[in-house]
Design a protein around this motif. Sequence first.
Motif, PDB file in Angstrom:
ATOM      1  N   ALA A 231      -8.211  14.541   1.973  1.00  0.00           N
ATOM      2  CA  ALA A 231      -6.979  14.163   2.562  1.00  0.00           C
ATOM      3  C   ALA A 231      -6.595  13.239   2.673  1.00  0.00           C
ATOM      4  CB  ALA A 231      -7.725  14.296   4.105  1.00  0.00           C
ATOM      5  N   VAL A 232      -6.468  12.470   1.643  1.00  0.00           N
ATOM      6  CA  VAL A 232      -6.006  11.386   1.000  1.00  0.00           C
ATOM      7  C   VAL A 232      -5.233  10.931  -0.246  1.00  0.00           C
ATOM      8  CG1 VAL A 232      -5.813   8.950   1.536  1.00  0.00           C
ATOM      9  CG2 VAL A 232      -7.724  10.251   3.018  1.00  0.00           C
ATOM     10  N   GLY A 233      -4.587  10.238  -0.700  1.00  0.00           N
ATOM     11  CA  GLY A 233      -3.250   9.850  -1.470  1.00  0.00           C
ATOM     12  C   GLY A 233      -2.806   9.106  -1.727  1.00  0.00           C
ATOM     13  N   ILE A 234      -3.817   8.098  -3.019  1.00  0.00           N
ATOM     14  CA  ILE A 234      -3.657   6.774  -3.229  1.00  0.00           C
ATOM     15  C   ILE A 234      -2.793   5.698  -4.470  1.00  0.00           C
ATOM     16  CG2 ILE A 234      -4.250   4.257  -2.995  1.00  0.00           C
ATOM     17  CD1 ILE A 234      -6.901   5.826  -1.774  1.00  0.00           C
ATOM     18  N   VAL A 235      -1.386   5.472  -3.938  1.00  0.00           N
ATOM     19  CA  VAL A 235      -0.334   5.094  -4.871  1.00  0.00           C
ATOM     20  C   VAL A 235      -0.817   3.694  -4.731  1.00  0.00           C
ATOM     21  CG1 VAL A 235       1.451   5.256  -5.453  1.00  0.00           C
ATOM     22  CG2 VAL A 235       0.526   7.006  -4.975  1.00  0.00           C
ATOM     23  N   PHE A 236      -1.120   3.460  -6.195  1.00  0.00           N
ATOM     24  CA  PHE A 236      -1.183   1.970  -6.600  1.00  0.00           C
ATOM     25  C   PHE A 236      -0.064   1.130  -6.971  1.00  0.00           C
ATOM     26  CE2 PHE A 236      -5.321   4.151  -6.780  1.00  0.00           C
ATOM     27  CZ  PHE A 236      -5.969   2.819  -5.335  1.00  0.00           C
ATOM     28  N   GLN A 237      -0.083   0.098  -6.918  1.00  0.00           N
ATOM     29  CA  GLN A 237       0.855  -1.147  -7.419  1.00  0.00           C
ATOM     30  C   GLN A 237       1.129  -0.331  -9.379  1.00  0.00           C
ATOM     31  OE1 GLN A 237       1.488  -4.889  -6.256  1.00  0.00           O
ATOM     32  NE2 GLN A 237       2.417  -6.104  -8.112  1.00  0.00           N
TER      33      GLN A 237
END
Length: 224
Positions: free
Chosen positions: A88-94
Amino acid sequence: MTQSFISLAGVSRSYQAAGATFNALADVHLKIEKGDFVAIVGQSGSGKSTLLNILSGIDRPSEGSVSVAGTEVHALSESQMSKWRGDAVGIVFQFFQLLPTLTALENIMLPMDFANRWPLRERRKRALALMERLGVPRHAHKLPSAMSGGEQQRVAIARALANEPEVLLADEPTGNLDSATAQSMLELLSTLRHEGQTIVMVTHDIRAQRYASRVVTLVDGRIQ
């Protein structure tokens, strides 16, 4: 009354450090609708990253409830949380967080392999389609070290979208990019929002306010 797509009710998060209690979040109430692009802004230490971690299930609230697309996230067990996050979650990091020994294509396929969300024969085709959508198809077989920062961030967004997440969470996605590339990244996120993707982004970039559908300001762990 219909429940909001994302709902935080009375969320607080405190930590013990050096014999004292530090309140990172205090009684946060927040509702986000499907298709919103919400920018969370505030000074360092205001609780922005803690809020994003609680939305993703990486951290849990000390008090309060968190609901995302009908799932009571705060109530999930560790195994349930891991499966829910993968689906359910997509995460984009710095700093992109691409695995350096895998090609761009392999990095994008990785969440599909972990979540076993797509049939094996479809994963490569889907990853290539995402690269095409994000404008980096020619980099499919390159290692991250052979790509620019902006190209790596586009690959990272493709990876975050691999399993068709309910929500895309972005933690300072423009923080490690030059000005022109950062602007391009904000335009890309805005395009994804207009295609129906729900986005919550933590940022120091004041330009984000022009692209987000809503801006939430945190001060000392509270929504101002």
